[in-house]
Design a protein around this motif. Structure first.
Motif, PDB file in Angstrom:
ATOM      1  N   THR A 182       0.664   3.722  -4.521  1.00 13.13           N
ATOM      2  CA  THR A 182      -0.672   3.036  -4.161  1.00 13.13           C
ATOM      3  C   THR A 182      -1.282   3.438  -2.939  1.00 13.13           C
ATOM      4  O   THR A 182      -2.096   3.172  -2.664  1.00 13.13           O
ATOM      5  CB  THR A 182      -0.304   1.606  -4.141  1.00 13.13           C
ATOM      6  OG1 THR A 182       0.899   1.498  -3.112  1.00 13.13           O
ATOM      7  CG2 THR A 182       0.369   0.840  -5.415  1.00 13.13           C
ATOM      8  N   ASP A 183      -0.382   4.492  -2.260  1.00 11.40           N
ATOM      9  CA  ASP A 183      -0.919   5.022  -1.223  1.00 11.40           C
ATOM     10  C   ASP A 183      -2.282   5.979  -1.123  1.00 11.40           C
ATOM     11  O   ASP A 183      -3.032   6.335  -0.381  1.00 11.40           O
ATOM     12  CB  ASP A 183      -0.159   5.645  -0.186  1.00 11.40           C
ATOM     13  CG  ASP A 183       0.539   6.945  -0.696  1.00 11.40           C
ATOM     14  OD1 ASP A 183       0.324   7.425  -1.705  1.00 11.40           O
ATOM     15  OD2 ASP A 183       1.417   7.613  -0.021  1.00 11.40           O
TER      16      ASP A 183
ATOM     17  N   THR B  46      -5.765  -3.485  -9.267  1.00 11.13           N
ATOM     18  CA  THR B  46      -6.282  -2.755  -8.065  1.00 11.13           C
ATOM     19  C   THR B  46      -6.762  -1.362  -8.612  1.00 11.13           C
ATOM     20  O   THR B  46      -6.945  -0.431  -7.553  1.00 11.13           O
ATOM     21  CB  THR B  46      -5.327  -2.601  -7.021  1.00 11.13           C
ATOM     22  OG1 THR B  46      -3.990  -2.105  -7.658  1.00 11.13           O
ATOM     23  CG2 THR B  46      -4.957  -3.881  -6.407  1.00 11.13           C
TER      24      THR B  46
ATOM     25  N   ASN C   4      -7.541  -0.031   0.169  1.00 13.64           N
ATOM     26  CA  ASN C   4      -6.266  -0.922  -0.191  1.00 13.64           C
ATOM     27  C   ASN C   4      -6.157  -2.401  -0.322  1.00 13.64           C
ATOM     28  O   ASN C   4      -7.362  -3.119  -0.785  1.00 13.64           O
ATOM     29  CB  ASN C   4      -5.420  -0.536   1.100  1.00 13.64           C
ATOM     30  CG  ASN C   4      -6.006  -1.140   2.515  1.00 13.64           C
ATOM     31  OD1 ASN C   4      -6.760  -1.987   2.364  1.00 13.64           O
ATOM     32  ND2 ASN C   4      -5.689  -0.606   3.685  1.00 13.64           N
TER      33      ASN C   4
ATOM     34  N   ASN D  58       0.747  -1.135   0.141  1.00 15.76           N
ATOM     35  CA  ASN D  58       0.096   0.059  -0.108  1.00 15.76           C
ATOM     36  C   ASN D  58       0.907   1.349  -0.003  1.00 15.76           C
ATOM     37  O   ASN D  58       0.536   2.398   0.306  1.00 15.76           O
ATOM     38  CB  ASN D  58      -0.922  -0.048   1.279  1.00 15.76           C
ATOM     39  CG  ASN D  58      -1.923  -1.311   1.239  1.00 15.76           C
ATOM     40  OD1 ASN D  58      -2.692  -1.418   0.042  1.00 15.76           O
ATOM     41  ND2 ASN D  58      -1.907  -1.909   2.209  1.00 15.76           N
ATOM     42  N   ASN D  59       2.161   1.234  -0.204  1.00 17.72           N
ATOM     43  CA  ASN D  59       3.208   2.184  -0.469  1.00 17.72           C
ATOM     44  C   ASN D  59       4.178   1.992  -1.543  1.00 17.72           C
ATOM     45  O   ASN D  59       5.354   1.834  -1.120  1.00 17.72           O
ATOM     46  CB  ASN D  59       3.582   2.687   1.034  1.00 17.72           C
ATOM     47  CG  ASN D  59       4.566   3.994   0.917  1.00 17.72           C
ATOM     48  OD1 ASN D  59       4.313   4.746   0.109  1.00 17.72           O
ATOM     49  ND2 ASN D  59       5.500   3.933   2.037  1.00 17.72           N
TER      50      ASN D  59
END
Length: 283
Positions: free
Chosen positions: A215-216, A243, A221, A197-198
């Motif tokens: 992706t943050d 995603t 998430n 998520n980062n």
């Protein structure tokens, strides 16, 4: 580990990228990266096998990378999952994940040509983080979601926007043309990606950077998506969840821009590798 597949289309062999930077052929392991491989704890078994056999595996310099997993049962995609992408398309922020399917016949290698479909006028690009499912997943609790993930890969969710948005019905028909799902070059096992998520991700068109995000910025998430999707369908080992894409797609530019023959698309995600596709007309 970083798993890859190489060779001619539909005749790929399994490989592993070693920490030394060597690409090795693991055909003698006896399995491809398909549903049965992931269902039987394949990555762990392969890692164990390599401790005794890596030195006997031939080193290769792949002329072509294939999709990093053999055809999964489904590719589940998430729409409008980056806040800035929703804003650029003037769409409201979704209250729940927007789901659609992409045909598995769209799968292609990460550096294969992207074929602009016949009569297409609005073929667009979308760099995305793909989740590879590691075991059968149904009604997964949020806190358990990472247990069901095998790893991650780069995906370019190509889209024909007119067919997606102007031709009625579901988005799938604008998402599923042949070559519209380059996946890879590597499936990176989840233990090498502690913070999915980062992750910085980017895309260039003809050398110009159009997507540059992290992706943050995702609205939903990674664990949320795995848990949520599993409430509506059973995810099988090897399945792909794509995603969503950040801002910078052709549809969101002013003026809008779409692919034309000869365009070069390059994209990547930190730690997962990069892709390069050259656009060609349908023949």
């Amino acid at each position: 580990m970083k798993l890859f597949r190489f060779g001619l289309p539909d005749h790929e062999h399994p490989g592993v990228l070693l920490p030394t930077g060597q690409h090795i052929d693991v055909t003698h392991f006896g399995e491809d990266y398909d549903e049965s491989f992931f269902a039987s704890n394949g990555p762990e078994r392969l890692a164990h096998w390599l401790t005794a056999h890596a030195h006997t595996c031939p080193e290769v310099t792949p002329d072509r990378f294939g999709p990093c997993v053999k055809r999964p049962s489904k590719i589940v995609c998430v729409g409008l999952n980056y806040a800035k992408h929703a804003a650029e398309t003037n769409a409201p922020v979704p209250s729940e994940p927007i789901l659609f399917f992409k045909s598995t016949t769209a799968l292609s290698g990460p550096n294969d040509t992207i074929v602009i479909p016949k009569r297409s006028e609005k073929t667009d690009w979308e760099v995305e983080l793909a989740i590879i499912i590691g075991k059968r997943a149904s009604y997964v609790e949020l806190d358990d979601a990472f247990d069901y993930i095998a790893g991650y890969a780069v995906h370019n969710d190509y889209s024909e926007r007119a067919w997606q948005l102007e031709r009625n019905g579901q988005w799938v028909k604008g998402k599923s043309a042949d070559t519209f799902a380059p996946l890879g070059p590597y499936m990176v096992t989840k233990h090498e990606v502690p913070e999915p998520n980062n992750l910085p991700l980017w895309l260039n068109l003809n050398g110009e950077q159009l997507q540059n995000s992290n992706t943050d910025d995702m609205i939903f998430n990674v664990p949320t998506l795995v848990s949520y999707i599993s409430q509506f369908m059973t995810l099988l080992p090897g399945d792909v969840i794509s995603t969503g894409t950040p801002a910078g797609v052709g549809m969101g530019l002013k003026p809008q821009r779409f692919l034309k023959p000869g365009d070069v698309v390059e994209l990547g995600i930190e730690g997962l590798g990069s892709q390069k596709q050259v656009a060609v007309s349908f023949q």
